[in-house]
Write a protein that holds these residues in place. Structure first.
Motif, mmCIF file in Angstrom:
data_model
loop_
_atom_site.group_PDB
_atom_site.id
_atom_site.type_symbol
_atom_site.label_atom_id
_atom_site.label_comp_id
_atom_site.label_asym_id
_atom_site.label_seq_id
_atom_site.Cartn_x
_atom_site.Cartn_y
_atom_site.Cartn_z
ATOM 1 N N THR A 74 -19.652 9.625 15.256
ATOM 2 C CA THR A 74 -18.290 9.169 14.970
ATOM 3 C C THR A 74 -18.158 8.840 13.490
ATOM 4 O O THR A 74 -18.966 8.078 12.940
ATOM 5 C CB THR A 74 -17.957 7.924 15.806
ATOM 6 O OG1 THR A 74 -18.038 8.255 17.194
ATOM 7 C CG2 THR A 74 -16.556 7.410 15.494
ATOM 8 N N THR A 75 -17.157 9.398 12.856
ATOM 9 C CA THR A 75 -16.912 9.116 11.446
ATOM 10 C C THR A 75 -16.047 7.859 11.314
ATOM 11 O O THR A 75 -15.339 7.476 12.261
ATOM 12 C CB THR A 75 -16.186 10.283 10.774
ATOM 13 O OG1 THR A 75 -14.864 10.396 11.336
ATOM 14 C CG2 THR A 75 -16.946 11.598 10.967
ATOM 15 N N PRO A 76 -16.072 7.214 10.147
ATOM 16 C CA PRO A 76 -15.170 6.083 9.939
ATOM 17 C C PRO A 76 -13.707 6.466 10.158
ATOM 18 O O PRO A 76 -12.933 5.663 10.688
ATOM 19 C CB PRO A 76 -15.447 5.687 8.483
ATOM 20 C CG PRO A 76 -16.864 6.077 8.253
ATOM 21 C CD PRO A 76 -17.035 7.363 9.018
ATOM 22 N N ALA A 77 -13.345 7.680 9.777
ATOM 23 C CA ALA A 77 -11.961 8.117 9.969
ATOM 24 C C ALA A 77 -11.617 8.210 11.450
ATOM 25 O O ALA A 77 -10.514 7.820 11.866
ATOM 26 C CB ALA A 77 -11.730 9.460 9.284
ATOM 27 N N GLN A 78 -12.534 8.736 12.261
ATOM 28 C CA GLN A 78 -12.291 8.815 13.699
ATOM 29 C C GLN A 78 -12.187 7.421 14.310
ATOM 30 O O GLN A 78 -11.336 7.175 15.171
ATOM 31 C CB GLN A 78 -13.412 9.603 14.382
ATOM 32 C CG GLN A 78 -13.365 11.095 14.140
ATOM 33 C CD GLN A 78 -14.573 11.796 14.721
ATOM 34 O OE1 GLN A 78 -15.709 11.328 14.597
ATOM 35 N NE2 GLN A 78 -14.338 12.928 15.371
ATOM 36 N N PHE A 79 -13.055 6.513 13.869
ATOM 37 C CA PHE A 79 -12.997 5.143 14.398
ATOM 38 C C PHE A 79 -11.669 4.495 14.023
ATOM 39 O O PHE A 79 -11.043 3.807 14.840
ATOM 40 C CB PHE A 79 -14.171 4.317 13.871
ATOM 41 C CG PHE A 79 -14.599 3.229 14.800
ATOM 42 C CD1 PHE A 79 -15.595 3.440 15.734
ATOM 43 C CD2 PHE A 79 -14.002 1.973 14.757
ATOM 44 C CE1 PHE A 79 -15.992 2.438 16.610
ATOM 45 C CE2 PHE A 79 -14.391 0.962 15.624
ATOM 46 C CZ PHE A 79 -15.392 1.192 16.558
ATOM 47 N N ALA A 80 -11.216 4.728 12.801
ATOM 48 C CA ALA A 80 -9.936 4.157 12.357
ATOM 49 C C ALA A 80 -8.775 4.720 13.146
ATOM 50 O O ALA A 80 -7.840 3.986 13.514
ATOM 51 C CB ALA A 80 -9.744 4.404 10.869
ATOM 52 N N VAL A 81 -8.813 6.026 13.428
ATOM 53 C CA VAL A 81 -7.736 6.644 14.211
ATOM 54 C C VAL A 81 -7.647 5.997 15.586
ATOM 55 O O VAL A 81 -6.564 5.702 16.094
ATOM 56 C CB VAL A 81 -7.948 8.166 14.326
ATOM 57 C CG1 VAL A 81 -7.025 8.761 15.393
ATOM 58 C CG2 VAL A 81 -7.683 8.841 12.994
ATOM 59 N N GLY A 82 -8.810 5.753 16.206
ATOM 60 C CA GLY A 82 -8.801 5.103 17.509
ATOM 61 C C GLY A 82 -8.230 3.701 17.465
ATOM 62 O O GLY A 82 -7.485 3.292 18.357
ATOM 63 N N LEU A 83 -8.558 2.962 16.419
ATOM 64 C CA LEU A 83 -8.020 1.604 16.308
ATOM 65 C C LEU A 83 -6.519 1.616 16.058
ATOM 66 O O LEU A 83 -5.775 0.823 16.635
ATOM 67 C CB LEU A 83 -8.741 0.849 15.192
ATOM 68 C CG LEU A 83 -10.225 0.566 15.416
ATOM 69 C CD1 LEU A 83 -10.783 -0.257 14.268
ATOM 70 C CD2 LEU A 83 -10.466 -0.148 16.741
ATOM 71 N N HIS A 84 -6.079 2.523 15.204
ATOM 72 C CA HIS A 84 -4.636 2.635 14.954
ATOM 73 C C HIS A 84 -3.913 3.116 16.210
ATOM 74 O O HIS A 84 -2.782 2.702 16.475
ATOM 75 C CB HIS A 84 -4.363 3.591 13.793
ATOM 76 C CG HIS A 84 -4.635 2.982 12.451
ATOM 77 N ND1 HIS A 84 -3.773 2.094 11.850
ATOM 78 C CD2 HIS A 84 -5.683 3.119 11.597
ATOM 79 C CE1 HIS A 84 -4.272 1.710 10.679
ATOM 80 N NE2 HIS A 84 -5.432 2.317 10.510
ATOM 81 N N GLY A 85 -4.570 3.983 16.985
ATOM 82 C CA GLY A 85 -3.915 4.547 18.156
ATOM 83 C C GLY A 85 -3.700 3.558 19.276
ATOM 84 O O GLY A 85 -2.746 3.676 20.037
ATOM 85 N N LYS A 86 -4.577 2.565 19.408
ATOM 86 C CA LYS A 86 -4.419 1.618 20.509
ATOM 87 C C LYS A 86 -4.233 0.189 20.021
ATOM 88 O O LYS A 86 -3.184 -0.416 20.238
ATOM 89 C CB LYS A 86 -5.606 1.697 21.473
ATOM 90 C CG LYS A 86 -5.396 0.830 22.712
ATOM 91 C CD LYS A 86 -6.315 1.175 23.853
ATOM 92 C CE LYS A 86 -5.902 0.407 25.107
ATOM 93 N NZ LYS A 86 -6.760 0.678 26.261
ATOM 94 N N LEU A 87 -5.227 -0.364 19.345
ATOM 95 C CA LEU A 87 -5.173 -1.781 18.960
ATOM 96 C C LEU A 87 -4.012 -2.073 18.015
ATOM 97 O O LEU A 87 -3.107 -2.854 18.334
ATOM 98 C CB LEU A 87 -6.498 -2.201 18.328
ATOM 99 C CG LEU A 87 -6.547 -3.603 17.696
ATOM 100 C CD1 LEU A 87 -6.207 -4.675 18.708
ATOM 101 C CD2 LEU A 87 -7.909 -3.849 17.077
ATOM 102 N N LEU A 88 -4.018 -1.472 16.858
ATOM 103 C CA LEU A 88 -2.965 -1.770 15.883
ATOM 104 C C LEU A 88 -1.616 -1.229 16.338
ATOM 105 O O LEU A 88 -0.570 -1.817 16.041
ATOM 106 C CB LEU A 88 -3.342 -1.205 14.514
ATOM 107 C CG LEU A 88 -4.579 -1.854 13.881
ATOM 108 C CD1 LEU A 88 -4.914 -1.205 12.547
ATOM 109 C CD2 LEU A 88 -4.389 -3.353 13.707
#
Length: 200
Positions: A74-88
């Motif tokens: 998992t890249t940092p960009a992929q992890f960020a996308v997941g956080l933006h997609g659900k949490l944020l």
């Protein structure tokens, strides 16, 4: 009550609409479907959609996908996308809803059992779900005008087993109709700062 459901056309969203629709006025919001369109990862987009609806009594966020995959790949960009997609994304919904909710209204967010039950490939989902649960508990002591906020934490939906079942081997599933009852409890009840777990 006038209830806004963000993610109303998804598997869970449809069950929530079925659970609440006979007693309440439902306004559906989705990325490409529903009465209003919005991208929850874009704070301006969700604010514009809710602003166009006007005042309402309750809002549900049943939208947002985390990233699934081996952590080492998992890249940092992929992890960020997941956080933006659900949490944020769901926090964007809550913040945009606050000025439009009637006094005594409610916000219900959607987390998931991976907050407590981590699985291989699910670190992003665990972080997002844990963050949503923490936000609901913390926001409950800080929101104004008697507004309540809760989260619903479901296990894997029976209807979603073909998509997610391989990530959750041996987990008890629950039908969307059963999970939807927790949203009714959050909206029509009196509790706040709670995480309603439907884990089987």
């Amino acid at each position: 009550m006038k209830i806004v459901i963000v993610g109303a056309t998804g598997t869970l969203g449809q069950a929530i609409v079925a659970q609440l629709g006979a007693r309440h006025e439902i306004v559906a919001v989705g990325r490409t479907s529903g009465a209003r369109h919005a991208d929850i990862t874009d704070a301006a987009s969700i604010a514009a959609a809710l602003g166009a609806i006007g005042r309402f009594d309750a809002i549900v966020a049943a939208a947002g996908d985390p990233h699934f995959g081996p952590l080492a790949e998992t890249t940092p960009a992929q992890f960020a996308v997941g956080l933006h997609g659900k949490l944020l994304g769901q926090i964007n919904v809550a913040l945009a809803a606050l000025p439009l909710l009637n006094d005594g209204g409610s916000i219900t967010l959607t987390s998931g059992c991976l907050s407590d039950w981590p699985v291989r490939g699910g670190a992003n989902a665990s972080v997002a779900n844990s963050g949503i649960d923490a936000f609901a508990r913390a926001a409950a002591v800080d929101v104004p005008r008697g507004i309540r906020i809760n989260a619903v934490s479901p296990t894997v939906l029976t209807e979603s087993l073909p998509k997610y079942g391989a990530f959750l081997p041996g987990f008890e599933d629950a039908p969307a109709e059963k999970v939807a009852r927790a949203y009714r409890r959050s909206i029509e009840g009196a509790e706040t700062g709670q995480v309603f777990r439907v884990w089987g």
